[in-house]
Design an enzyme around this catalytic site. Sequence first.
Site, PDB file in Angstrom:
ATOM      1  N   GLU A  63       0.853  -1.202   0.000  1.00 12.70           N
ATOM      2  CA  GLU A  63       0.000   0.000   0.000  1.00 12.70           C
ATOM      3  C   GLU A  63       0.886   1.249   0.000  1.00 12.70           C
ATOM      4  OE1 GLU A  63      -1.615   0.747   3.948  1.00 12.70           O
ATOM      5  OE2 GLU A  63      -3.358   1.788   3.119  1.00 12.70           O
ATOM      6  N   ASN A 117      -7.000   6.360  -1.729  1.00 17.17           N
ATOM      7  CA  ASN A 117      -5.924   5.407  -1.453  1.00 17.17           C
ATOM      8  C   ASN A 117      -6.161   4.248  -2.430  1.00 17.17           C
ATOM      9  OD1 ASN A 117      -4.134   3.547  -0.415  1.00 17.17           O
ATOM     10  ND2 ASN A 117      -4.628   3.991   1.720  1.00 17.17           N
ATOM     11  N   LYS A 155      -9.517   2.220  -1.923  1.00 13.79           N
ATOM     12  CA  LYS A 155      -9.733   1.657  -0.574  1.00 13.79           C
ATOM     13  C   LYS A 155     -11.074   2.088   0.019  1.00 13.79           C
ATOM     14  CE  LYS A 155      -7.115   1.271   3.814  1.00 13.79           C
ATOM     15  NZ  LYS A 155      -5.800   1.645   4.400  1.00 13.79           N
ATOM     16  N   GLU A 184      -5.930   8.712   7.795  1.00 19.05           N
ATOM     17  CA  GLU A 184      -6.503   8.295   6.500  1.00 19.05           C
ATOM     18  C   GLU A 184      -7.905   8.869   6.296  1.00 19.05           C
ATOM     19  OE1 GLU A 184      -5.905   4.499   4.609  1.00 19.05           O
ATOM     20  OE2 GLU A 184      -4.756   3.845   6.358  1.00 19.05           O
ATOM     21  N   CYS A 198      -4.906  -2.978   2.675  1.00 15.24           N
ATOM     22  CA  CYS A 198      -4.627  -2.929   4.115  1.00 15.24           C
ATOM     23  C   CYS A 198      -5.843  -3.230   4.984  1.00 15.24           C
ATOM     24  CB  CYS A 198      -3.997  -1.597   4.496  1.00 15.24           C
ATOM     25  SG  CYS A 198      -3.213  -1.711   6.115  1.00 15.24           S
ATOM     26  N   ASN A 233       0.217  -1.212   5.328  1.00 12.31           N
ATOM     27  CA  ASN A 233       1.122  -0.524   6.265  1.00 12.31           C
ATOM     28  C   ASN A 233       0.461  -0.664   7.625  1.00 12.31           C
ATOM     29  OD1 ASN A 233       3.290   1.623   4.989  1.00 12.31           O
ATOM     30  ND2 ASN A 233       1.559   1.299   3.596  1.00 12.31           N
TER      31      ASN A 233
HETATM   32  N1  CDV Z   1      -3.006   1.332   6.600  1.00 13.33           N
HETATM   33  C1  CDV Z   1      -3.944   0.674   7.311  1.00 13.33           C
HETATM   34  O1  CDV Z   1      -5.065   0.500   6.831  1.00 13.33           O
HETATM   35  N2  CDV Z   1      -3.605   0.253   8.555  1.00 13.33           N
HETATM   36  C2  CDV Z   1      -4.525  -0.349   9.480  1.00 13.33           C
HETATM   37  C3  CDV Z   1      -4.141  -0.036  10.899  1.00 13.33           C
HETATM   38  C4  CDV Z   1      -4.352   1.400  11.215  1.00 13.33           C
HETATM   39  C5  CDV Z   1      -4.948  -0.849  11.899  1.00 13.33           C
HETATM   40  C6  CDV Z   1      -4.570  -1.865   9.308  1.00 13.33           C
HETATM   41  O2  CDV Z   1      -5.673  -2.418   9.301  1.00 13.33           O
HETATM   42  O3  CDV Z   1      -3.523  -2.520   9.258  1.00 13.33           O
END
Ligand code: CDV
Length: 311
Positions: free
Chosen positions: A47, A110, A127, A146, A172, A197
């Site tokens: 990501e 995103n 996203k 975010e 993510c 991430n």
């Molecule tokens: N970049 C993300 O979406 N990170 C989230 C964290 C903040 C919990 C994740 O689900 O990994």
Amino acid sequence: MTRIVTVGAAQLGPIARTESRAGVVNRLLALLHQAKSNGCDLVVFPELALTTFFPRWYFEDQADIDAWFEPRMPGPETEPLFDAARRLGIGFYLGYAELAEEEGRTRHFNTSILVDKAGVIVGKYRKVHLPGHAEHEPWRRFQHLEKRYFETGNLGFPVTRAFGGIFGMCICNDRRWPETYRVMGLQGVEMVLLGYNTPVHNPPAPEHDALGNFHNSLVMQSGAYQNGTWVVGVAKAGCEEGVDQIGNTIIVAPSGEIVAACSTLGDELALARCDLDLTRSFKTTVFDFAKHREPQHYGLIVARKGAIPPP
Ligand code: CDV
């Protein structure tokens, strides 16, 4: 005839705030070449793979925010990736911050794209499950803004026919939500690609910190098994600007088993020869949705965000 797609899960180590796009693209190109020499058809990057994870900082000035976004894809710094894909005959998934002109305004997403072996973008995803918060929260050791910097994705969870199979993408936090896999599962997805991430420390719930890798594997393994699909999950790992992020990049088979994994927190490639036909044995038996799924008996259709069933 078997349908084998050899996949490289191209984990990245930390990207410094001062690191240029061109410098990062060189790291991506090194992984792309390594993947090609190992016979890969497709490479999956994380990501927001072109910069440091900028939502960890609070910026007031819109110009400072927009500087992290790509107004064009490919743009001048990313064109070498597309050129290499075309020259080497290898595809890739790339996560990045997208600046789009739509509906007469500038929009921020995103985003991830799927690029085929001809260097052509064949899929795009924005996203949906944006984590974190929209306002500056100074009590946190680092921010997760975010919800401030991105709009919720407006493309749903589409699937794309590519590489001889049916491919889907998510990003993510999406991987923690069963709906993500199921919406693609209902469209017959055979391989879900995703980058992440994930900080080790979760400021609102530090009691979860020790479970980061466990939850990471748990959601991808169950998403894979319950939908009879391959899942490739790729981290941006390591200590980035003082924030530790999990690695645990994995390739998961439709059985739910992990078949390849990274072992470091740096730039590293994990490889697997993925037989897309392995999905059949799940999609036509225990998870034959047409035969065994019973949505008309679930007793609840929740269409509204946050809607809670009556007691
Ligand atoms: N970049 C993300 O979406 N990170 C989230 C964290 C903040 C919990 C994740 O689900 O990994």
